[in-house]
Design a protein around this motif. Sequence first.
Motif, PDB file in Angstrom:
ATOM      1  N   GLY A  71       0.792  -1.219   0.000  1.00 29.32           N
ATOM      2  CA  GLY A  71       0.000   0.000   0.000  1.00 29.32           C
ATOM      3  C   GLY A  71       0.823   1.266   0.000  1.00 29.32           C
ATOM      4  O   GLY A  71       0.290   2.356   0.162  1.00 29.32           O
ATOM      5  N   ILE A  72       2.122   1.161  -0.193  1.00 29.39           N
ATOM      6  CA  ILE A  72       2.992   2.328  -0.233  1.00 29.39           C
ATOM      7  C   ILE A  72       3.039   2.844  -1.666  1.00 29.39           C
ATOM      8  O   ILE A  72       3.325   2.096  -2.597  1.00 29.39           O
ATOM      9  N   THR A  73       2.777   4.129  -1.832  1.00 27.94           N
ATOM     10  CA  THR A  73       2.787   4.720  -3.161  1.00 27.94           C
ATOM     11  C   THR A  73       4.224   4.943  -3.602  1.00 27.94           C
ATOM     12  O   THR A  73       4.966   5.706  -2.983  1.00 27.94           O
ATOM     13  N   ALA A  74       4.629   4.271  -4.674  1.00 31.66           N
ATOM     14  CA  ALA A  74       5.983   4.435  -5.209  1.00 31.66           C
ATOM     15  C   ALA A  74       6.094   5.760  -5.936  1.00 31.66           C
ATOM     16  O   ALA A  74       7.089   6.475  -5.772  1.00 31.66           O
ATOM     17  N   LEU A  75       5.091   6.093  -6.749  1.00 34.54           N
ATOM     18  CA  LEU A  75       5.099   7.384  -7.422  1.00 34.54           C
ATOM     19  C   LEU A  75       3.722   7.753  -7.918  1.00 34.54           C
ATOM     20  O   LEU A  75       2.889   6.896  -8.198  1.00 34.54           O
ATOM     21  N   VAL A  86       5.240  14.371 -19.018  1.00 30.80           N
ATOM     22  CA  VAL A  86       4.967  13.731 -17.734  1.00 30.80           C
ATOM     23  C   VAL A  86       5.493  14.619 -16.626  1.00 30.80           C
ATOM     24  O   VAL A  86       6.574  15.194 -16.730  1.00 30.80           O
ATOM     25  N   ARG A  87       4.712  14.720 -15.567  1.00 36.21           N
ATOM     26  CA  ARG A  87       5.138  15.461 -14.380  1.00 36.21           C
ATOM     27  C   ARG A  87       5.007  14.521 -13.186  1.00 36.21           C
ATOM     28  O   ARG A  87       3.927  13.977 -12.939  1.00 36.21           O
ATOM     29  N   VAL A  92       8.632   7.928  -3.967  1.00 38.67           N
ATOM     30  CA  VAL A  92       9.057   7.348  -2.701  1.00 38.67           C
ATOM     31  C   VAL A  92      10.472   7.857  -2.378  1.00 38.67           C
ATOM     32  O   VAL A  92      11.284   8.112  -3.273  1.00 38.67           O
ATOM     33  N   ALA A  93      10.794   8.003  -1.104  1.00 37.09           N
ATOM     34  CA  ALA A  93      12.019   8.660  -0.653  1.00 37.09           C
ATOM     35  C   ALA A  93      13.293   8.077  -1.255  1.00 37.09           C
ATOM     36  O   ALA A  93      14.202   8.818  -1.631  1.00 37.09           O
ATOM     37  N   MET A  94      13.374   6.757  -1.387  1.00 38.77           N
ATOM     38  CA  MET A  94      14.619   6.164  -1.890  1.00 38.77           C
ATOM     39  C   MET A  94      14.857   6.465  -3.368  1.00 38.77           C
ATOM     40  O   MET A  94      15.981   6.374  -3.848  1.00 38.77           O
ATOM     41  N   LEU A  95      13.820   6.859  -4.111  1.00 38.76           N
ATOM     42  CA  LEU A  95      13.963   7.221  -5.519  1.00 38.76           C
ATOM     43  C   LEU A  95      13.875   8.725  -5.757  1.00 38.76           C
ATOM     44  O   LEU A  95      13.960   9.169  -6.896  1.00 38.76           O
ATOM     45  N   ASP A  96      13.722   9.492  -4.690  1.00 42.64           N
ATOM     46  CA  ASP A  96      13.504  10.928  -4.818  1.00 42.64           C
ATOM     47  C   ASP A  96      14.827  11.697  -4.904  1.00 42.64           C
ATOM     48  O   ASP A  96      15.194  12.439  -3.995  1.00 42.64           O
ATOM     49  N   LYS A  97      15.518  11.505  -5.996  1.00 44.49           N
ATOM     50  CA  LYS A  97      16.755  12.227  -6.315  1.00 44.49           C
ATOM     51  C   LYS A  97      16.528  12.869  -7.679  1.00 44.49           C
ATOM     52  O   LYS A  97      15.854  12.308  -8.533  1.00 44.49           O
ATOM     53  N   TRP A  98      17.098  14.043  -7.913  1.00 45.19           N
ATOM     54  CA  TRP A  98      16.809  14.766  -9.150  1.00 45.19           C
ATOM     55  C   TRP A  98      17.178  13.955 -10.385  1.00 45.19           C
ATOM     56  O   TRP A  98      16.443  13.957 -11.378  1.00 45.19           O
ATOM     57  N   TYR A  99      18.265  13.232 -10.361  1.00 38.04           N
ATOM     58  CA  TYR A  99      18.690  12.472 -11.539  1.00 38.04           C
ATOM     59  C   TYR A  99      17.808  11.240 -11.752  1.00 38.04           C
ATOM     60  O   TYR A  99      17.546  10.842 -12.885  1.00 38.04           O
ATOM     61  N   ILE A 100      17.315  10.651 -10.677  1.00 39.11           N
ATOM     62  CA  ILE A 100      16.400   9.509 -10.810  1.00 39.11           C
ATOM     63  C   ILE A 100      15.035   9.998 -11.283  1.00 39.11           C
ATOM     64  O   ILE A 100      14.392   9.364 -12.122  1.00 39.11           O
ATOM     65  N   ARG A 101      14.593  11.141 -10.774  1.00 39.32           N
ATOM     66  CA  ARG A 101      13.309  11.713 -11.202  1.00 39.32           C
ATOM     67  C   ARG A 101      13.319  12.006 -12.701  1.00 39.32           C
ATOM     68  O   ARG A 101      12.320  11.775 -13.387  1.00 39.32           O
ATOM     69  N   LYS A 106      11.063  10.596 -17.977  1.00 41.10           N
ATOM     70  CA  LYS A 106      11.251  10.273 -19.403  1.00 41.10           C
ATOM     71  C   LYS A 106      10.778   8.856 -19.702  1.00 41.10           C
ATOM     72  O   LYS A 106      10.123   8.615 -20.728  1.00 41.10           O
ATOM     73  N   ASP A 107      11.090   7.922 -18.817  1.00 43.23           N
ATOM     74  CA  ASP A 107      10.702   6.531 -19.048  1.00 43.23           C
ATOM     75  C   ASP A 107       9.191   6.335 -18.948  1.00 43.23           C
ATOM     76  O   ASP A 107       8.609   5.569 -19.725  1.00 43.23           O
ATOM     77  N   ILE A 108       8.547   7.009 -18.017  1.00 42.71           N
ATOM     78  CA  ILE A 108       7.090   6.881 -17.894  1.00 42.71           C
ATOM     79  C   ILE A 108       6.417   7.464 -19.130  1.00 42.71           C
ATOM     80  O   ILE A 108       5.441   6.910 -19.636  1.00 42.71           O
ATOM     81  N   ARG A 109       6.955   8.568 -19.660  1.00 41.10           N
ATOM     82  CA  ARG A 109       6.414   9.125 -20.898  1.00 41.10           C
ATOM     83  C   ARG A 109       6.527   8.101 -22.030  1.00 41.10           C
ATOM     84  O   ARG A 109       5.568   7.856 -22.760  1.00 41.10           O
ATOM     85  N   GLU A 110       7.689   7.462 -22.148  1.00 43.45           N
ATOM     86  CA  GLU A 110       7.881   6.451 -23.189  1.00 43.45           C
ATOM     87  C   GLU A 110       6.961   5.249 -22.974  1.00 43.45           C
ATOM     88  O   GLU A 110       6.428   4.682 -23.938  1.00 43.45           O
ATOM     89  N   LEU A 111       6.760   4.861 -21.719  1.00 42.75           N
ATOM     90  CA  LEU A 111       5.865   3.752 -21.411  1.00 42.75           C
ATOM     91  C   LEU A 111       4.427   4.086 -21.798  1.00 42.75           C
ATOM     92  O   LEU A 111       3.722   3.266 -22.387  1.00 42.75           O
ATOM     93  N   LEU A 112       3.989   5.299 -21.504  1.00 45.74           N
ATOM     94  CA  LEU A 112       2.622   5.699 -21.850  1.00 45.74           C
ATOM     95  C   LEU A 112       2.436   5.800 -23.362  1.00 45.74           C
ATOM     96  O   LEU A 112       1.377   5.459 -23.891  1.00 45.74           O
ATOM     97  N   VAL A 113       3.459   6.254 -24.070  1.00 46.16           N
ATOM     98  CA  VAL A 113       3.400   6.262 -25.536  1.00 46.16           C
ATOM     99  C   VAL A 113       3.287   4.828 -26.050  1.00 46.16           C
ATOM    100  O   VAL A 113       2.513   4.537 -26.967  1.00 46.16           O
ATOM    101  N   ALA A 114       4.052   3.914 -25.451  1.00 48.55           N
ATOM    102  CA  ALA A 114       3.973   2.503 -25.837  1.00 48.55           C
ATOM    103  C   ALA A 114       2.575   1.945 -25.568  1.00 48.55           C
ATOM    104  O   ALA A 114       2.027   1.194 -26.389  1.00 48.55           O
ATOM    105  N   LEU A 115       1.976   2.314 -24.431  1.00 51.20           N
ATOM    106  CA  LEU A 115       0.616   1.857 -24.121  1.00 51.20           C
ATOM    107  C   LEU A 115      -0.385   2.366 -25.157  1.00 51.20           C
ATOM    108  O   LEU A 115      -1.295   1.642 -25.552  1.00 51.20           O
TER     109      LEU A 115
END
Length: 153
Positions: A71-75, A86-87, A92-101, A106-115
């Motif tokens: 039940g933890i929201t990753a993003l 995508v905005r 989640v805290a362990m992924l909340d770094k500017w370079y990971i964001r 970019k990857d979520i945008r590409e994933l949604l385009v693929a969908l």
Amino acid sequence: MRRSLVLISIVALLLVSATVARAQEIAFPAHDGDRVECNAYIEMPKGYVSGICVMVNDSGTVKGAIVNEFGITALDFTYNITDDKVRLLSVVAMLDKWYIRNVLSKDIRELLVALREGRTAYNDEKYHITYTLTPMDRPQDDGADDEETTTDE
């Protein structure tokens, strides 16, 4: 014999195109008010995130969240369909770094385009990250109420 092969080929083509169209309808909320629920799996070289992705189309903007099994929201994210942007709203805290964001957005945008194109996976070859969204089966509503009725005797 040739007629049979031609007929079988045409039927197979129609079935495949109908299946692809159905997968595209299920995997991406294309119309206002559509809601899609998917099993999400993000695999990285040093680990993975799995859970459920829920997306809702709200007036040309897809709002989505990936929640793990606990039940933890990753993003949380929004995707503007017309601007193709995508905005990330929260990560989640362990992924909340500017370079990971930056990589995630970019990857979520590409994933949604693929969908939108009917594919359910995207592979970021540069960072070796694989994103997979598999549509969840929805139970069919037969119109019957689940409530028990009592009769007065």
